[in-house]
Scaffold this motif. Structure first.
Motif, PDB file in Angstrom:
ATOM      1  N   GLY A  37      -1.824  -2.441   9.807  1.00 43.23           N
ATOM      2  CA  GLY A  37      -0.928  -1.504   9.143  1.00 43.23           C
ATOM      3  C   GLY A  37      -0.194  -0.645  10.150  1.00 43.23           C
ATOM      4  O   GLY A  37       0.305  -1.136  11.168  1.00 43.23           O
ATOM      5  N   ASP A  38      -0.159   0.652   9.894  1.00 43.86           N
ATOM      6  CA  ASP A  38       0.564   1.559  10.786  1.00 43.86           C
ATOM      7  C   ASP A  38      -0.324   2.179  11.859  1.00 43.86           C
ATOM      8  O   ASP A  38       0.148   2.969  12.676  1.00 43.86           O
ATOM      9  CB  ASP A  38       1.236   2.669   9.977  1.00 43.86           C
ATOM     10  CG  ASP A  38       0.261   3.432   9.083  1.00 43.86           C
ATOM     11  OD1 ASP A  38      -0.937   3.078   9.059  1.00 43.86           O
ATOM     12  OD2 ASP A  38       0.704   4.375   8.398  1.00 43.86           O
ATOM     13  N   ILE A  39      -1.599   1.811  11.889  1.00 37.81           N
ATOM     14  CA  ILE A  39      -2.532   2.428  12.844  1.00 37.81           C
ATOM     15  C   ILE A  39      -2.134   2.174  14.301  1.00 37.81           C
ATOM     16  O   ILE A  39      -2.101   3.116  15.106  1.00 37.81           O
ATOM     17  CB  ILE A  39      -3.973   1.962  12.586  1.00 37.81           C
ATOM     18  CG1 ILE A  39      -4.451   2.429  11.193  1.00 37.81           C
ATOM     19  CG2 ILE A  39      -4.914   2.484  13.666  1.00 37.81           C
ATOM     20  CD1 ILE A  39      -4.493   3.921  11.012  1.00 37.81           C
ATOM     21  N   PRO A  40      -1.818   0.930  14.720  1.00 41.07           N
ATOM     22  CA  PRO A  40      -1.476   0.719  16.134  1.00 41.07           C
ATOM     23  C   PRO A  40      -0.319   1.594  16.614  1.00 41.07           C
ATOM     24  O   PRO A  40      -0.382   2.185  17.699  1.00 41.07           O
ATOM     25  CB  PRO A  40      -1.119  -0.771  16.176  1.00 41.07           C
ATOM     26  CG  PRO A  40      -1.904  -1.373  15.072  1.00 41.07           C
ATOM     27  CD  PRO A  40      -1.862  -0.349  13.980  1.00 41.07           C
ATOM     28  N   GLU A  41       0.735   1.695  15.800  1.00 38.50           N
ATOM     29  CA  GLU A  41       1.891   2.498  16.213  1.00 38.50           C
ATOM     30  C   GLU A  41       1.538   3.983  16.275  1.00 38.50           C
ATOM     31  O   GLU A  41       1.961   4.694  17.197  1.00 38.50           O
ATOM     32  CB  GLU A  41       3.055   2.278  15.261  1.00 38.50           C
ATOM     33  CG  GLU A  41       4.324   2.997  15.681  1.00 38.50           C
ATOM     34  CD  GLU A  41       5.517   2.623  14.837  1.00 38.50           C
ATOM     35  OE1 GLU A  41       6.618   3.175  15.095  1.00 38.50           O
ATOM     36  OE2 GLU A  41       5.369   1.795  13.917  1.00 38.50           O
ATOM     37  N   SER A  65      -6.114   2.001   7.218  1.00 39.20           N
ATOM     38  CA  SER A  65      -4.831   2.322   6.597  1.00 39.20           C
ATOM     39  C   SER A  65      -4.874   1.875   5.140  1.00 39.20           C
ATOM     40  O   SER A  65      -5.263   0.743   4.846  1.00 39.20           O
ATOM     41  CB  SER A  65      -3.687   1.621   7.342  1.00 39.20           C
ATOM     42  OG  SER A  65      -2.441   1.945   6.781  1.00 39.20           O
ATOM     43  N   LEU A  66      -4.490   2.762   4.227  1.00 35.18           N
ATOM     44  CA  LEU A  66      -4.469   2.428   2.808  1.00 35.18           C
ATOM     45  C   LEU A  66      -3.246   1.585   2.483  1.00 35.18           C
ATOM     46  O   LEU A  66      -2.122   1.945   2.847  1.00 35.18           O
ATOM     47  CB  LEU A  66      -4.450   3.707   1.971  1.00 35.18           C
ATOM     48  CG  LEU A  66      -4.403   3.529   0.446  1.00 35.18           C
ATOM     49  CD1 LEU A  66      -5.704   2.917  -0.058  1.00 35.18           C
ATOM     50  CD2 LEU A  66      -4.122   4.862  -0.238  1.00 35.18           C
ATOM     51  N   GLY A  67      -3.461   0.462   1.786  1.00 31.26           N
ATOM     52  CA  GLY A  67      -2.368  -0.397   1.373  1.00 31.26           C
ATOM     53  C   GLY A  67      -1.952  -0.132  -0.063  1.00 31.26           C
ATOM     54  O   GLY A  67      -2.670   0.522  -0.827  1.00 31.26           O
ATOM     55  N   PRO A  68      -0.793  -0.639  -0.471  1.00 27.13           N
ATOM     56  CA  PRO A  68      -0.283  -0.353  -1.824  1.00 27.13           C
ATOM     57  C   PRO A  68      -1.124  -0.918  -2.950  1.00 27.13           C
ATOM     58  O   PRO A  68      -1.011  -0.474  -4.090  1.00 27.13           O
ATOM     59  CB  PRO A  68       1.118  -0.978  -1.809  1.00 27.13           C
ATOM     60  CG  PRO A  68       1.081  -1.993  -0.712  1.00 27.13           C
ATOM     61  CD  PRO A  68       0.150  -1.432   0.320  1.00 27.13           C
TER      62      PRO A  68
END
Length: 277
Positions: free
Chosen positions: A50-54, A156-159
């Motif tokens: 998800g967005d964790i790496p960035e 990371s929470l997904g939709p």
């Protein structure tokens, strides 16, 4: 930023923007690492996709670049696509691009999940790698249920309310002995590896990032929905002897009054007001 706590869901930290959330998350990771290193000689961190790496790219900047004890960090992955290591969909490669290549972590302390090896073989190999690296264990309820005790697991929470690669009503949610399991991602052809719930819930600290309006319904469900927990994997993240912290921006909180809109369901209004007052 606002900090609130619901007893069953852990602490919730609200941020006005995604950028502020990233800064708050970097401060939190730094704090947890310092706390862990005050008690032992290493800090173990498991990342998701998800967005964790960035977001972790914040740690490659000052002041963290100089103040973090990078030589004592050990990195793992709570989920990974079974793709070649250099594939753009590899969560390892994404973390390397945004974070790992920019900080002085020792290469031997970076333990990516197995790439390309399919199914149970990949899961078994990664579990073996974790056993070699993470010496701390939770106290087992039975000889087969011991789990590694990571200092921090970032999710990371997904939709669709998914965390790591744990999806609603998937059989892997019932897995009680494996640390790592292969899963098929709904709507995708590729396979993934994921930490199982016992491993995540054995961590000393778990942080879940909820960002953007596309996860607003999933975040509300995780906070207030009374349906069976298997309908929301995020609600099943409950560290047995650790701490859970949510990092939530205005988009994800938009169905709560603190997100700038009015509650859409009257039965939720009291909880929303108490959370966001």
């Amino acid at each position: 930023m606002e900090k609130k706590r619901w007893e069953s869901e852990g602490e919730v930290r609200f941020f006005e923007s995604s950028e502020e959330l990233s800064t708050g998350l970097a401060d939190y990771v730094h704090h947890v690492s310092e706390s862990a290193l005050s008690e032992r000689s290493s800090f173990s961190l498991a990342l998701s996709g998800g967005d964790i790496p960035e977001r972790l790219g914040k740690l490659a900047r000052l002041p963290y670049l100089r103040t973090v004890e990078w030589s004592k960090w050990h990195l793992f992955w709570a989920e990974e696509n079974v793709v070649p290591k250099r594939h753009p969909d590899s969560f390892y490669m994404q973390a390397k691009h945004h974070f790992i290549s920019k900080v002085p972590i020792q290469p031997a302390h970076v333990v990516p999940a197995c790439h390309e090896t399919p199914g149970e073989a990949a899961a078994d190999r990664y579990e073996f790698s974790i056993r070699q690296q993470v010496k701390d264990r939770t106290v087992p309820a039975s000889p087969s249920s011991d789990c590694p005790r990571f200092d921090l697991v970032l999710l990371s929470l997904g939709p669709r309310s998914q965390v790591s690669s744990l999806h609603t009503d998937h059989p892997v949610l019932l897995e009680g002995s494996q640390w790592v399991a292969p899963v098929s991602v709904p709507g995708e052809q590729r396979e993934r590896l994921t930490f199982t719930l016992p491993v995540i819930n054995a961590a000393a600290n778990v942080a879940i990032v909820a960002s953007g309006s596309d996860v607003a319904s999933a975040f509300r469900e995780a906070m207030v929905d009374q349906s069976p927990m298997a309908s929301s994997p995020a609600r099943m993240i409950r560290p047995a002897d650790g701490k859970l912290v949510w990092f939530v921006d205005a988009g994800a909180a938009s169905l709560f009054s603190c997100g700038g809109t009015t509650a859409s369901a009257s039965g939720e209004s009291d909880l929303m007001r108490s959370a966001c007052m």
